[in-house]
Design an enzyme around this catalytic site. Structure first.
Site, mmCIF file in Angstrom:
data_model
loop_
_atom_site.group_PDB
_atom_site.id
_atom_site.type_symbol
_atom_site.label_atom_id
_atom_site.label_comp_id
_atom_site.label_asym_id
_atom_site.label_seq_id
_atom_site.Cartn_x
_atom_site.Cartn_y
_atom_site.Cartn_z
ATOM 1 N N GLY A 83 0.794 -1.221 0.000
ATOM 2 C CA GLY A 83 0.000 0.000 0.000
ATOM 3 C C GLY A 83 0.823 1.265 0.000
ATOM 4 N N HIS A 140 2.461 4.484 -5.050
ATOM 5 C CA HIS A 140 3.102 5.581 -5.779
ATOM 6 C C HIS A 140 3.261 5.142 -7.238
ATOM 7 C CE1 HIS A 140 6.592 3.034 -5.432
ATOM 8 N NE2 HIS A 140 6.532 3.067 -4.111
ATOM 9 N N GLU A 141 3.893 5.999 -8.043
ATOM 10 C CA GLU A 141 4.021 5.721 -9.481
ATOM 11 C C GLU A 141 4.671 4.364 -9.753
ATOM 12 O OE1 GLU A 141 3.081 6.973 -12.493
ATOM 13 O OE2 GLU A 141 1.770 8.288 -11.349
ATOM 14 N N HIS A 193 4.289 1.566 -8.010
ATOM 15 C CA HIS A 193 3.226 0.556 -7.937
ATOM 16 C C HIS A 193 2.307 0.657 -9.156
ATOM 17 C CE1 HIS A 193 3.939 1.165 -3.453
ATOM 18 N NE2 HIS A 193 4.148 -0.130 -3.605
ATOM 19 N N SER A 215 7.682 3.841 -0.849
ATOM 20 C CA SER A 215 6.765 4.407 0.156
ATOM 21 C C SER A 215 7.575 5.014 1.293
ATOM 22 C CB SER A 215 5.840 3.324 0.695
ATOM 23 O OG SER A 215 5.186 2.693 -0.379
#
Ligand code: PAF
Length: 287
Positions: free
Chosen positions: A31, A34-35, A37, A194
């Site tokens: 979770g 961000h870009e 993922h 993250s």
């Protein structure tokens, strides 16, 4: 988009898809998307769409892959924001289980089955974070059993993790194709993570030292092979010159076997872990 919190519901849906021959792509995450993922999700989407398949994203901060003094408690979490991002990408299902569903009895000492890869997981992240890969392989094996995907997409940013998972899949005969998608970087080269959200402004500037070290190694091997010991010494000094940085490790190795090399050439893999203040960042690249 469906949001599923329980293991039983996800497993039932996966089973019904399997019976109907539906092609399933899976992106496991912790979770705080961000870009990086999103690039994994887009890769999965591109692969399933022509076959009218489904994309499942899991969002679960896995407690068993964090050591006792690591950042499990403060790891960034924002499920609603993640769900908005997944919806915008056209994800079919977000599987966001609770600890109670994923590890019933863990806190009470009644969870006792783990998956351990014993070779590729020993060095680098495995040496610096004892127990980390045991947690990763265990949760990924569980997620594969629950989601039953045809393929799963992992980020090259966690290169060692991807190789450990490939080995687990081969050794334990999981019918899942592993795809490794390229690292996504900020314009100044910092690999998206993250954990970058932990960095204050001065730390954020200092954090580019990982990518700068990779570029320095690239430049060093461009003309001719160099000794790993010498290049390591040079990069250690280079990182030491950044006051907010403290090196954990640098290794040069073969991309697939992860075996260290004595001579670094073009095509050798570099990986490094560096503390920027309290934040531990990792990066890697093929030179
Ligand atoms: O790479 C990650 O985010 C995690 O290690 C993973 C694969 C989702 C397992 O918790």
């Amino acid at each position: 988009m469906r949001v599923i919190r329980s293991v039983a519901a996800m497993q039932q849906l996966a089973l019904s898809w399997r019976r109907r021959g539906i092609y399933v792509g899976f992106v496991p995450t912790m979770g705080y998307l961000h870009e990086g993922h999103l690039s994994l999700i887009r890769r999965a989407t591109r692969l399933v769409r022509p076959r009218k398949g489904k994309v499942v994203v899991s969002i679960y901060v896995n407690p068993t892959q964090f050591g006792p003094n690591e950042d499990f408690a403060r790891y960034p979490r924002d499920l609603n924001r993640d769900l908005r991002m997944c919806r915008a990408e056209g994800v079919d299902v977000v599987f966001a289980p609770t600890d109670r569903h994923m590890y019933p009895g863990l806190k009470e000492g009644r969870f006792s089955t783990f998956v351990v890869e014993e070779q590729l997981s020993q060095r680098m992240e495995g040496a610096s974070r004892p127990g980390h890969f045991r947690g990763v392989t265990t949760v990924v094996a569980k997620l594969f059993n629950i989601v039953q995907p045809d393929f799963a997409v992992f980020g090259a940013k966690d290169w060692q993790q991807a190789q450990v998972i490939r080995r687990m899949v081969a050794d334990l005969n999981f019918p899942v194709r592993i795809i490794v998608a390229p690292t996504v970087r900020e314009p100044d080269g910092l690999a998206m993570s993250s954990r970058n959200t932990y960095l204050g402004p001065a730390e954020r500037a200092a954090a580019t030292v990982l990518f700068r070290a990779i570029q320095r190694a690239r430049a060093a091997v461009r003309a001719r092979p160099v000794s790993a010991v010498k290049l390591k010494r040079d990069l250690e000094q280079f990182i030491r010159a950044e006051p907010l940085a403290k090196l954990d490790y640098i290794e040069f190795f073969d991309s697939t076997t992860l075996q260290p090399v004595e001579t670094v050439t073009r095509g050798t893999h570099i990986a490094l872990a560096v503390f920027i203040g309290r934040t531990r960042l990792i990066d890697n690249a093929r030179l």
